[in-house]
Write a protein that holds these residues in place. Structure first.
Motif, mmCIF file in Angstrom:
data_model
loop_
_atom_site.group_PDB
_atom_site.id
_atom_site.type_symbol
_atom_site.label_atom_id
_atom_site.label_comp_id
_atom_site.label_asym_id
_atom_site.label_seq_id
_atom_site.Cartn_x
_atom_site.Cartn_y
_atom_site.Cartn_z
ATOM 1 N N LYS A 1 14.837 -16.363 -5.268
ATOM 2 C CA LYS A 1 13.389 -16.290 -5.429
ATOM 3 C C LYS A 1 13.047 -15.418 -6.639
ATOM 4 C CE LYS A 1 11.935 -16.867 -0.613
ATOM 5 N NZ LYS A 1 11.199 -16.264 0.531
ATOM 6 N N ASN A 2 11.926 -15.741 -7.266
ATOM 7 C CA ASN A 2 11.369 -14.917 -8.332
ATOM 8 C C ASN A 2 10.157 -14.183 -7.758
ATOM 9 O OD1 ASN A 2 13.197 -16.170 -10.164
ATOM 10 N ND2 ASN A 2 11.826 -17.923 -10.252
ATOM 11 N N LEU A 3 10.262 -12.845 -7.612
ATOM 12 C CA LEU A 3 9.197 -12.077 -6.970
ATOM 13 C C LEU A 3 8.892 -10.805 -7.746
ATOM 14 C CD1 LEU A 3 10.240 -12.213 -3.188
ATOM 15 C CD2 LEU A 3 8.492 -13.584 -4.329
ATOM 16 N N ALA A 4 7.643 -10.425 -7.721
ATOM 17 C CA ALA A 4 7.218 -9.109 -8.187
ATOM 18 C C ALA A 4 6.769 -8.307 -6.974
ATOM 19 C CB ALA A 4 6.081 -9.220 -9.195
ATOM 20 N N ILE A 5 7.313 -7.099 -6.808
ATOM 21 C CA ILE A 5 6.945 -6.224 -5.700
ATOM 22 C C ILE A 5 6.323 -4.977 -6.314
ATOM 23 C CG2 ILE A 5 7.773 -4.947 -3.699
ATOM 24 C CD1 ILE A 5 10.060 -6.949 -3.496
ATOM 25 N N ILE A 6 5.046 -4.756 -6.020
ATOM 26 C CA ILE A 6 4.258 -3.742 -6.728
ATOM 27 C C ILE A 6 3.676 -2.778 -5.709
ATOM 28 C CG2 ILE A 6 2.311 -3.366 -8.286
ATOM 29 C CD1 ILE A 6 2.674 -6.416 -9.022
ATOM 30 N N TRP A 7 3.904 -1.498 -5.917
ATOM 31 C CA TRP A 7 3.390 -0.487 -5.020
ATOM 32 C C TRP A 7 2.061 0.021 -5.556
ATOM 33 C CZ3 TRP A 7 8.287 -1.836 -5.541
ATOM 34 C CH2 TRP A 7 9.049 -1.961 -4.380
ATOM 35 N N LEU A 8 0.984 -0.148 -4.790
ATOM 36 C CA LEU A 8 -0.343 0.271 -5.198
ATOM 37 C C LEU A 8 -0.465 1.787 -5.112
ATOM 38 C CD1 LEU A 8 -2.494 -2.451 -3.408
ATOM 39 C CD2 LEU A 8 -1.826 -2.357 -5.814
ATOM 40 N N GLY A 9 -1.267 2.349 -5.954
ATOM 41 C CA GLY A 9 -1.441 3.798 -5.970
ATOM 42 C C GLY A 9 -0.353 4.460 -6.785
ATOM 43 N N LYS A 10 -0.010 5.693 -6.411
ATOM 44 C CA LYS A 10 0.986 6.440 -7.166
ATOM 45 C C LYS A 10 2.404 6.011 -6.812
ATOM 46 C CE LYS A 10 -1.884 10.566 -7.721
ATOM 47 N NZ LYS A 10 -1.984 12.035 -7.466
ATOM 48 N N SER B 1 18.127 -13.774 -8.151
ATOM 49 C CA SER B 1 16.670 -13.726 -8.147
ATOM 50 C C SER B 1 16.185 -13.063 -9.421
ATOM 51 C CB SER B 1 16.154 -12.953 -6.925
ATOM 52 O OG SER B 1 16.508 -13.614 -5.730
ATOM 53 N N ASN B 2 14.943 -13.332 -9.740
ATOM 54 C CA ASN B 2 14.267 -12.676 -10.852
ATOM 55 C C ASN B 2 13.284 -11.699 -10.203
ATOM 56 O OD1 ASN B 2 13.087 -12.038 -13.316
ATOM 57 N ND2 ASN B 2 13.269 -14.154 -14.057
ATOM 58 N N LEU B 3 13.678 -10.433 -10.123
ATOM 59 C CA LEU B 3 12.937 -9.442 -9.340
ATOM 60 C C LEU B 3 12.362 -8.376 -10.249
ATOM 61 C CD1 LEU B 3 12.137 -8.265 -6.559
ATOM 62 C CD2 LEU B 3 14.341 -7.070 -6.561
ATOM 63 N N LEU B 4 11.065 -8.116 -10.082
ATOM 64 C CA LEU B 4 10.393 -7.018 -10.777
ATOM 65 C C LEU B 4 9.833 -6.078 -9.728
ATOM 66 C CD1 LEU B 4 8.023 -7.219 -13.816
ATOM 67 C CD2 LEU B 4 7.322 -5.927 -11.786
ATOM 68 N N VAL B 5 10.147 -4.762 -9.837
ATOM 69 C CA VAL B 5 9.592 -3.768 -8.920
ATOM 70 C C VAL B 5 8.891 -2.679 -9.715
ATOM 71 C CG1 VAL B 5 11.265 -4.209 -7.104
ATOM 72 C CG2 VAL B 5 11.778 -2.510 -8.833
ATOM 73 N N ASP C 1 0.826 -1.207 0.000
ATOM 74 C CA ASP C 1 0.000 0.000 0.000
ATOM 75 C C ASP C 1 0.862 1.260 0.000
ATOM 76 O OD1 ASP C 1 -2.268 -1.458 -0.037
ATOM 77 O OD2 ASP C 1 -3.106 -0.675 1.819
ATOM 78 N N GLU C 2 0.287 2.336 -0.490
ATOM 79 C CA GLU C 2 0.954 3.632 -0.545
ATOM 80 C C GLU C 2 1.260 4.138 0.863
ATOM 81 O OE1 GLU C 2 -0.159 8.072 -2.248
ATOM 82 O OE2 GLU C 2 -1.040 6.283 -3.153
ATOM 83 N N TRP C 3 2.577 4.397 1.116
ATOM 84 C CA TRP C 3 2.994 4.837 2.449
ATOM 85 C C TRP C 3 4.496 5.076 2.429
ATOM 86 C CZ3 TRP C 3 0.596 7.009 6.181
ATOM 87 C CH2 TRP C 3 1.132 7.097 7.462
ATOM 88 N N VAL C 4 5.016 5.700 3.498
ATOM 89 C CA VAL C 4 6.456 5.817 3.706
ATOM 90 C C VAL C 4 6.858 4.748 4.711
ATOM 91 C CG1 VAL C 4 8.351 7.256 4.481
ATOM 92 C CG2 VAL C 4 6.455 8.278 3.197
ATOM 93 N N TYR C 5 7.608 3.756 4.253
ATOM 94 C CA TYR C 5 8.040 2.637 5.093
ATOM 95 C C TYR C 5 9.464 2.926 5.563
ATOM 96 C CZ TYR C 5 4.037 0.214 3.066
ATOM 97 O OH TYR C 5 2.776 -0.139 2.672
ATOM 98 N N THR C 6 9.643 3.038 6.861
ATOM 99 C CA THR C 6 10.959 3.366 7.407
ATOM 100 C C THR C 6 11.636 2.123 7.960
ATOM 101 O OG1 THR C 6 10.017 3.947 9.560
ATOM 102 C CG2 THR C 6 10.275 5.722 7.953
#
Length: 373
Positions: free
Chosen positions: A310-319, A341-345, A296-301
Motif C-alpha cells: 500500500k501507498n500511505l501517508a500517516i500524519i500526526w496532527l498537532g506537535k 509500500s510507499n510510506l510517508l510518516v 490526533d495528538e495522543w499516546v497510543y499504546t
C-alpha cells in the motif's frame, strides 16, 4: 537433429527414455552456424525430456502451438524444454503442464521470448515454470501461470537476465499454501514489470533481488480458472489463455519511487475517539493506496500496524503523537512494519519497542520507500 535446419509440423513424440534418464523427443546438436529448428502443432508427452538443445551459439529454436505434458523422470532432475547456449529461444501459443521433477522451460539462450502460452503444474511436482538461467534479454508476456500445491518451488519464474528483462501482461495464479512470489530475481537488473495480474500471492518479485520498474500491476484475491482441454490428437492445436472469472483488486504495486505528500490524493482518514477509526491498526487495514491517515495528538499504546502493498501517508496532527509499546508486539518485529509500500510518516514519536530477540524496531522497513518528516 545434427547440423540441420528442420521444421517439425503435426508430430507426436512420446515415451522416449534412455539409460542416463535424459531421453528427449528432439535433441538438437551440430555445428552449422545459424541453424533454425521450428516445432509447431505438435505434442510431447511421457518423455524424460521434451526438447534438449545443446550449445550452438548461433542456433535458434522456435516452438509454436505445441503441447508438452507429463515429461520428466521421478528420480532425476530433467526439464521439459532444456536449452543450453544458443542464440534464441522463441515460444508462443503453447501449453505446458504436469512436468515431473523439473522446470517447464530452462534456458541459457542469449534471448528468450515466451508469449501467449499457458503453464500449469497440474498434479506433478513441477519446479519453476520458467528459469531464465543466463539470458542477456528476456521477454515473458501475455502468459498464464498456475502454481498448485504439488509444486516444488515457491516461485513461478527464476530470472537472472543481465541486459533487459520484460515481464508484461501475464496472469499469475497461486494455489500453493507456501507460495512466496511470482518471480524470484537473482539479477542486479531491475525487471520491467507492467500490466501483470497476480492472484493469491504475497509478492510480485522476491528475494534476493526484489527490484522492478513499471506500472499497471495488480494484486488480486480469489480466481476461478478453466484449464485448456488436454490434447487427444495432433494437429491444428489451439490454446487460448483463459480470462479469470472473478477477482477483487487490492492494490497497484508501484512502490519504487519516494512520494511527497502531494502524491497522496486518496481519501482523508481520521484516527481518534469518535473519528473514522479509534486506532491506527484498523485505519491501515481498511485504507487504500494513496489515502492519508490523520492521527490526533495522543499516546497510543499497543497500537501496532503492518503496511503491506500500500501507498500511505500517516500524519500526526498537532506537535506530535506517540506510539508506545506496552503489550507484546505480535509480529515480533516492530511497532510499524512497512513491506513493499510507499510510506510517508510525519510528526512521530515511537518508544519502548522491544521484542524477545532483542531486535525490536520502531519501524521495520522491508523494501519499498520510506519517508520520515
Amino acid at each position: 537433429t545434427m547440423s540441420a535446419n528442420i521444421t517439425f509440423d503435426n508430430v507426436e513424440f512420446s515415451g522416449n527414455k534412455v539409460w542416463d534418464k535424459n531421453g528427449a523427443g528432439i535433441r538438437m546438436e551440430g555445428s552449422i552456424p545459424g541453424w533454425v529448428i521450428t516445432v509447431k502443432n505438435s505434442y510431447f508427452h511421457n518423455n524424460e525430456v521434451g526438447i534438449l538443445a545443446g550449445n550452438q551459439t548461433n542456433g535458434i529454436l522456435n516452438i509454436e502451438n505445441t503441447e508438452f505434458g507429463f515429461n520428466g523422470h521421478a528420480s532425476s532432475i530433467t526439464h521439459t524444454v532444456n536449452v543450453w547456449v544458443i542464440k534464441e529461444l522463441n515460444v508462443k501459443n503453447s501449453f505446458f503442464h504436469d512436468s515431473i521433477n523439473g522446470h517447464n522451460i530452462r534456458s541459457l539462450a542469449d534471448k528468450i521470448d515466451v508469449q501467449n502460452s499457458f503453464f500449469s503444474d497440474g498434479t506433478a511436482n513441477t519446479s519453476f515454470n520458467i528459469e531464465v538461467a543466463r539470458a542477456l534479454n528476456s521477454n515473458i508476456s501475455w502468459n498464464t501461470f498456475i502454481q498448485n500445491e504439488t509444486a516444488e518451488n515457491t516461485h513461478m519464474i527464476l530470472n537472472t537476465a543481465t541486459t533487459s528483462s520484460i515481464i508484461n501482461g501475464n496472469t499469475f495464479i497461486n494455489y500453493a499454501s507456501r507460495g512466496v512470489s511470482a518471480v524470484n530475481s537473482q539479477s542486479s537488473l531491475a525487471i520491467e514489470l507492467n500490466n501483470n495480474k497476480m492472484y493469491n500471492y504475497k509478492d510480485f518479485v522476491g528475494w534476493p533481488s526484489p527490484k522492478f520498474n513499471g506500472s499497471g500491476n495488480m494484486v488480486l484475491d480469489t480466481v476461478n480458472i478453466t484449464l485448456p482441454a488436454l490434447n487427444t490428437s495432433v494437429g491444428n492445436i489451439q490454446y487460448n489463455n483463459p480470462t479469470p472469472d472473478t477477482g477483487v483488486i487490492k492494490d497497484e504495486t508501484e512502490f519504487t519511487q519516494a512520494a511527497t505528500l502531494a502524491n497522496f490524493t486518496g481519501k482523508d482518514i481520521t484516527v481518534w475517539v469518535g473519528k473514522n477509526y479509534s486506532n491506527l491498526k484498523d485505519a491501515v487495514l481498511n485504507a487504500k493506496s494513496w489515502d492519508k491517515i490523520y492521527v490526533d495528538e495522543w499516546v497510543y499504546t499497543s497500537d501496532y500496524a503492518t503496511i503491506s502493498n500500500k501507498n500511505l501517508a500517516i500524519i500526526w496532527l498537532g506537535k506530535w503523537a506517540e506510539f508506545k509499546k506496552v503489550a507484546a508486539i505480535p509480529n515480533g518485529k516492530a511497532i510499524f512494519v512497512s513491506f513493499k509500500s510507499n510510506l510517508l510518516v510525519k510528526n512521530i514519536i515511537f518508544s519502548d519497542s522491544d521484542v524477545p530477540d532483542l531486535n525490536g524496531a520502531w519501524i521495520r522497513y522491508e523494501w519499498g520507500t520510506l519517508t520520515i518528516v
